[in-house]
Design an enzyme around this catalytic site. Structure first.
Site, PDB file in Angstrom:
ATOM      1  N   LYS A   1      -4.501   2.691  -3.507  1.00  0.00           N
ATOM      2  CA  LYS A   1      -3.848   2.228  -2.295  1.00  0.00           C
ATOM      3  C   LYS A   1      -4.827   2.123  -1.128  1.00  0.00           C
ATOM      4  O   LYS A   1      -4.661   1.270  -0.250  1.00  0.00           O
ATOM      5  CB  LYS A   1      -2.676   3.152  -1.955  1.00  0.00           C
ATOM      6  CG  LYS A   1      -1.568   3.117  -3.009  1.00  0.00           C
ATOM      7  CD  LYS A   1      -1.028   1.704  -3.204  1.00  0.00           C
ATOM      8  CE  LYS A   1       0.105   1.631  -4.189  1.00  0.00           C
ATOM      9  NZ  LYS A   1       0.699   0.284  -4.331  1.00  0.00           N
TER      10      LYS A   1
ATOM     11  N   SER B   1       0.853  -1.183   0.000  1.00  0.00           N
ATOM     12  CA  SER B   1       0.000   0.000   0.000  1.00  0.00           C
ATOM     13  C   SER B   1       0.895   1.242   0.000  1.00  0.00           C
ATOM     14  O   SER B   1       1.929   1.267  -0.671  1.00  0.00           O
ATOM     15  CB  SER B   1      -0.961  -0.012   1.188  1.00  0.00           C
ATOM     16  OG  SER B   1      -1.887   1.042   1.105  1.00  0.00           O
TER      17      SER B   1
ATOM     18  N   TYR C   1      -3.695   7.913  -7.933  1.00  0.00           N
ATOM     19  CA  TYR C   1      -2.909   6.900  -7.211  1.00  0.00           C
ATOM     20  C   TYR C   1      -3.510   6.508  -5.868  1.00  0.00           C
ATOM     21  O   TYR C   1      -3.663   5.317  -5.555  1.00  0.00           O
ATOM     22  CB  TYR C   1      -1.497   7.453  -7.015  1.00  0.00           C
ATOM     23  CG  TYR C   1      -0.570   6.628  -6.175  1.00  0.00           C
ATOM     24  CD1 TYR C   1      -0.024   5.449  -6.663  1.00  0.00           C
ATOM     25  CD2 TYR C   1      -0.202   7.048  -4.888  1.00  0.00           C
ATOM     26  CE1 TYR C   1       0.860   4.704  -5.894  1.00  0.00           C
ATOM     27  CE2 TYR C   1       0.681   6.309  -4.123  1.00  0.00           C
ATOM     28  CZ  TYR C   1       1.214   5.141  -4.626  1.00  0.00           C
ATOM     29  OH  TYR C   1       2.082   4.400  -3.861  1.00  0.00           O
TER      30      TYR C   1
END
Length: 264
Positions: A156, A138, A152
């Site tokens: 995660k 992560s 992005y």
């Protein structure tokens, strides 16, 4: 010999983990897009660890059918892994209103679905032996929204949620799931990331320092060996892991202050 599978295994954290696992006596299956880098990794690993067998599979993890075929070839060549690490990823910072939708979809396809399909294919096979260790990657961007990471950060966050669910669901099958939160790490991906990173984003993310992939991989593998649920690297990420919800308002204020100052 035990076997480990690693996506993103031709560079960065993935390759560093491969070296350390080879030193521990593992055979390796490495998955990555670039055949040239994979061949270089294979040659280096087999030269430095002659007892280690390395099989490489050029594959784009965002292509489900391609990835599943590569995994089946790896199983035929080496057998089912005891260790599986999903390290392949992409990060292209930029502003939400300026980046196109296709870029966000690419992030999700590589970072989230690349990890999801990798684990989905391997978990049932690994469970047949009654034991196995899975590592997911992560980011500090999974704790709070960071300016410049609209493509992005959601991937995660998603990996964080997936790991938390799998940690519970796969435990009765004898599989442990460890989620790693690495800080900025000196990798080819980070160099690529710098090309589009807004100035404010650079300032916001500078606080965690710069780590070497070998050090990150060492902590990840140590956590996986212990069966740890999470591995947060560096005191900043450890604080976020423990107190992220409490710290979030202050972090938002801090970011807004930086953005107002820098992005005029």
């Amino acid at each position: 010999m035990p076997v480990a599978y690693i996506t993103g295994g031709s560079s960065g954290i993935g390759l560093a983990a491969a070296r350390q696992l080879a030193e521990q006596g593992y055979n390796l299956a490495l998955f990555a897009r670039g055949k040239g880098r994979l061949d270089e990794a294979k040659n280096s690993l087999e030269t430095n660890f002659p007892a280690c067998r390395v099989e490489v599979f050029p594959v784009d993890v965002s292509e489900k059918a391609e990835l599943l075929q590569a995994i089946q070839r790896a199983i035929a060549a080496l057998g089912v892994p005891e260790v599986a690490i999903a390290s392949a990823g992409v990060a292209v910072p930029g502003l939400f209103v300026e980046q196109d939708c296709e870029l966000a979809e690419r992030h999700m396809a590589v970072n989230y679905y690349g990890s999801y399909h990798f684990v989905k294919a391997l978990a049932p096979e690994m469970a047949k032996s009654g034991h196995g260790r899975i590592g997911l990657i992560s980011s500090g961007a999974a704790f709070f929204g960071i300016y410049g990471y609209s493509a992005y950060a959601p991937t995660k966050f998603a990996i964080r949620a997936l790991a938390e669910v799998l940690r519970i669901e796969l435990a009765p099958l004898g599989l442990s799931v460890t989620l790693c939160y690495p800080p900025d790490t000196e990798t080819p991906q980070l160099e690529e990331e710098k090309r589009t990173k807004p100035r404010a984003t650079q300032i916001i993310t500078d606080g965690g320092g710069l780590w070497q992939p070998e050090d990150v991989a060492k902590r990840l593998l140590r956590g996986m060996h212990r069966g740890a649920a999470t591995v947060a690297i560096g005191w900043q990420l450890k604080m976020l892991l423990c107190f992220g919800g409490v710290l979030a308002p202050a972090l938002r204020w801090h970011q807004n202050r930086i953005v107002r100052k820098v992005e005029k």
